[in-house]
Design a protein around this motif. Structure first.
Motif, mmCIF file in Angstrom:
data_model
loop_
_atom_site.group_PDB
_atom_site.id
_atom_site.type_symbol
_atom_site.label_atom_id
_atom_site.label_comp_id
_atom_site.label_asym_id
_atom_site.label_seq_id
_atom_site.Cartn_x
_atom_site.Cartn_y
_atom_site.Cartn_z
ATOM 1 N N ILE A 12 82.658 4.199 -26.384
ATOM 2 C CA ILE A 12 83.367 3.671 -27.572
ATOM 3 C C ILE A 12 84.149 2.477 -27.084
ATOM 4 O O ILE A 12 84.013 1.278 -27.648
ATOM 5 C CB ILE A 12 84.478 4.598 -28.215
ATOM 6 N N ALA A 13 84.991 2.561 -25.966
ATOM 7 C CA ALA A 13 85.530 1.543 -25.517
ATOM 8 C C ALA A 13 84.789 0.353 -24.623
ATOM 9 O O ALA A 13 85.211 -0.643 -24.593
ATOM 10 C CB ALA A 13 86.843 2.076 -24.516
ATOM 11 N N GLY A 14 83.734 0.792 -23.831
ATOM 12 C CA GLY A 14 83.146 -0.041 -22.996
ATOM 13 C C GLY A 14 82.023 -0.810 -23.832
ATOM 14 O O GLY A 14 81.646 -1.826 -23.339
ATOM 15 N N GLU A 15 81.279 0.110 -24.754
ATOM 16 C CA GLU A 15 80.187 -1.023 -25.399
ATOM 17 C C GLU A 15 80.459 -1.084 -26.849
ATOM 18 O O GLU A 15 80.245 -2.281 -27.291
ATOM 19 C CB GLU A 15 78.884 0.040 -25.170
ATOM 20 N N PHE A 16 80.927 -0.198 -27.598
ATOM 21 C CA PHE A 16 80.721 -0.303 -28.978
ATOM 22 C C PHE A 16 81.833 -1.366 -29.454
ATOM 23 O O PHE A 16 81.522 -2.147 -30.093
ATOM 24 C CB PHE A 16 81.136 1.073 -29.649
ATOM 25 N N ILE A 17 83.116 -1.067 -28.985
ATOM 26 C CA ILE A 17 84.016 -1.875 -29.575
ATOM 27 C C ILE A 17 83.818 -3.716 -28.968
ATOM 28 O O ILE A 17 83.836 -4.339 -29.903
ATOM 29 C CB ILE A 17 85.541 -1.593 -29.122
ATOM 30 N N PRO A 18 83.637 -3.816 -27.837
ATOM 31 C CA PRO A 18 83.298 -5.380 -27.548
ATOM 32 C C PRO A 18 82.033 -5.668 -28.246
ATOM 33 O O PRO A 18 81.997 -6.850 -28.589
ATOM 34 C CB PRO A 18 83.174 -5.165 -25.995
ATOM 35 N N ARG A 19 81.107 -4.836 -28.500
ATOM 36 C CA ARG A 19 79.846 -5.304 -29.049
ATOM 37 C C ARG A 19 80.045 -5.794 -30.456
ATOM 38 O O ARG A 19 79.591 -6.777 -30.995
ATOM 39 C CB ARG A 19 78.757 -3.946 -28.957
ATOM 40 N N VAL A 20 80.615 -5.071 -31.149
ATOM 41 C CA VAL A 20 81.208 -5.492 -32.627
ATOM 42 C C VAL A 20 82.005 -6.501 -32.702
ATOM 43 O O VAL A 20 81.972 -7.156 -33.340
ATOM 44 C CB VAL A 20 81.818 -4.094 -33.341
ATOM 45 N N ALA A 21 83.321 -6.512 -31.796
ATOM 46 C CA ALA A 21 84.014 -7.565 -31.878
ATOM 47 C C ALA A 21 83.478 -8.858 -31.385
ATOM 48 O O ALA A 21 83.984 -9.782 -31.754
ATOM 49 C CB ALA A 21 85.247 -7.224 -30.995
ATOM 50 N N LYS A 22 82.533 -8.937 -30.500
ATOM 51 C CA LYS A 22 82.001 -9.898 -30.018
ATOM 52 C C LYS A 22 80.627 -10.390 -30.651
ATOM 53 O O LYS A 22 79.930 -11.276 -30.085
ATOM 54 C CB LYS A 22 81.837 -10.026 -28.505
ATOM 55 N N ARG A 23 80.483 -9.653 -31.770
ATOM 56 C CA ARG A 23 78.696 -9.849 -32.394
ATOM 57 C C ARG A 23 78.609 -11.029 -32.697
ATOM 58 O O ARG A 23 77.306 -11.470 -32.911
ATOM 59 C CB ARG A 23 78.805 -8.742 -33.436
ATOM 60 N N GLY A 24 79.642 -12.010 -33.465
ATOM 61 C CA GLY A 24 79.222 -13.097 -33.965
ATOM 62 C C GLY A 24 78.976 -14.162 -32.685
ATOM 63 O O GLY A 24 78.243 -14.928 -32.966
ATOM 64 N N ALA A 25 79.315 -13.985 -31.698
ATOM 65 C CA ALA A 25 79.114 -14.770 -30.519
ATOM 66 C C ALA A 25 77.677 -14.433 -29.958
ATOM 67 O O ALA A 25 76.833 -15.312 -29.681
ATOM 68 C CB ALA A 25 80.050 -14.531 -29.300
ATOM 69 N N GLU A 26 77.437 -13.234 -30.094
ATOM 70 C CA GLU A 26 75.795 -12.624 -29.653
ATOM 71 C C GLU A 26 74.908 -13.206 -30.673
ATOM 72 O O GLU A 26 73.867 -13.776 -30.309
ATOM 73 C CB GLU A 26 75.813 -11.167 -29.703
ATOM 74 N N ILE A 27 75.289 -13.273 -32.006
ATOM 75 C CA ILE A 27 74.305 -13.909 -32.979
ATOM 76 C C ILE A 27 74.169 -15.336 -32.847
ATOM 77 O O ILE A 27 72.891 -15.718 -32.773
ATOM 78 C CB ILE A 27 75.041 -13.725 -34.261
ATOM 79 N N ILE A 28 75.098 -16.036 -32.211
ATOM 80 C CA ILE A 28 74.982 -17.502 -32.026
ATOM 81 C C ILE A 28 74.257 -17.764 -30.909
ATOM 82 O O ILE A 28 73.297 -18.656 -30.973
ATOM 83 C CB ILE A 28 76.558 -18.236 -31.767
ATOM 84 N N SER A 29 74.318 -16.906 -29.743
ATOM 85 C CA SER A 29 73.806 -17.051 -28.624
ATOM 86 C C SER A 29 72.070 -16.647 -28.869
ATOM 87 O O SER A 29 71.276 -17.392 -28.339
ATOM 88 C CB SER A 29 74.014 -16.427 -27.297
#
Ligand code: NAX
Length: 327
Positions: A214-231
């Motif tokens: 939850i803390a190491g993968e889920f939260i950062p993945r969701v919170a930074k998903r916009g940047a992941e989509i752009i890249s």
């Protein structure tokens, strides 16, 4: 037949606008029985492109479309609007400071707030998609003193859907088995995607995943998903954002299902210690065109820290636009 609903979409010639308009026209937002009058707002330089989209909308011969107009004047675009999807915003350009971004958007959302105040229908409801969405909603509401501030919301449903999808992928459950995911705070990387109260097939999600995921993968993945989509995609989220805007408004108008909620950024009433007036995301239930912040949830020490950090960011955005005389 139902009376037509007037829907104003800003930023209509943009990429989210293009993904949004055809689905609204098909009935995906308000339902398959409800005719829609679409009013598209663009800046003058993009009005012709919006006219091109109107030609295509015509060519779909959607039976529900009861009107199609393009405007470059907010006062005309919001005249009689029942629903507003405020998508158009000023993106951050090279070398632009945060204060410049807030000021540029303040100019847009203050004018639109005033236009809504003067011309929108009595039941007007808005979702702000254009970033910084929460603070743009606050600016629009503060320029519409005759419209209840509660009608100005900002979109965190895309973050909510991203959280549902990540939890489904991790647990192997279908997305339809997941309930009660929540997004708290700002639509930014500081947001808190929360599965503490979520269920998967009726059982606690937290029985299926551990805190380190939850803390190491889920939260950062969701919170930074916009940047992941752009890249990966080479462009920012468009169809998924449009889908979430439709879900946001459909749920607000038609209601959340029993045993579930959605996430919406709404003016705080002080719930969960979020200062009154800040437009912050909460879990909400909706029914018959109204929403209520879900009350009585246990907030862990971990959750408290995450919510407080995101709310502090919202407070600093509010202070910045207050300093600019925008709220
Ligand atoms: P685009 O740049 O493709 O389109 C924006 C459109 O808005 C342009 O056609 C522009 O001419 C128009 N516009 C600008 N100022 C306007 C004004 N004053 N009145 C009317 N129209 C105006 O951006 P797009 O990818 O469609 O994204 C739109 C906004 O959504 C951006 O601010 C973006 O940051 C935001 N997003 C918000 C998300 C959320 O979850 N809340 C996710 C997706 C998206 O990034």
């Amino acid at each position: 037949p139902a009376a037509p609903v007037t829907v104003t979409v800003t930023g209509a010639a943009g990429q989210i606008g293009y993904a949004l308009l055809f689905r609204i026209a098909s009935g995906a937002m308000l339902g398959p029985e409800v005719p829609v009058r679409l009013r598209l707002l663009e800046v003058p330089a993009a009005a012709r492109a919006a006219e091109g989209t109107v030609l295509e909308l015509m060519d779909c011969a959607f039976p529900l479309v009861a009107g199609l107009d393009v405007f470059d004047d907010p006062a005309k675009a919001f005249d009689g609007a029942n629903v507003g999807l405020l998508v158009g915003a000023r993106p951050r350009g090279p070398g632009m400071e945060r204060a410049d971004l807030l000021a540029a958007n303040g100019g847009i959302f203050s004018v639109q707030g005033r236009a809504i105040n003067d011309g929108a229908a009595g039941d007007f409801k808005a979702v702000v998609v254009g970033n910084p969405a929460n603070t743009n909603a606050l600016i629009a509401a503060s320029h519409a003193p005759d419209v209840p501030a509660s009608r100005f919301t900002a979109m965190t449903r895309l973050d909510h859907d991203r959280a549902v999808a990540q939890l489904a992928a991790k647990t192997g459950a279908p997305v339809s088995a997941i309930r009660k995911v929540a997004i708290w705070g700002n639509h930014s990387a500081s947001q808190y995607p929360d599965i503490t109260h979520a269920t998967v097939d009726g059982g606690p999600a937290t029985d299926l995943v551990d805190q380190s995921w939850i803390a190491g993968e889920f939260i950062p993945r969701v919170a930074k998903r916009g940047a992941e989509i752009i890249s990966v995609r080479g462009g920012s989220s468009a169809a998924s954002a449009a889908n979430a805007a439709i879900a946001h408004m459909r749920l607000w108008v038609h209601g959340t299902r029993a045993g579930d909620w959605t996430s919406m950024a709404v003016p705080s009433d002080g719930s969960y210690g979020v200062p009154e007036g800040l437009v912050s995301s909460f879990p909400v239930t909706t029914a018959a065109g109204d929403y209520n912040i879900v009350q009585g949830l246990d907030i862990s020490v971990f959750a408290r820290g995450r919510i407080d950090a995101s709310v502090a960011e919202l407070a600093s955005e509010r202070d910045a636009v207050k300093g600019l005389g925008l709220v």
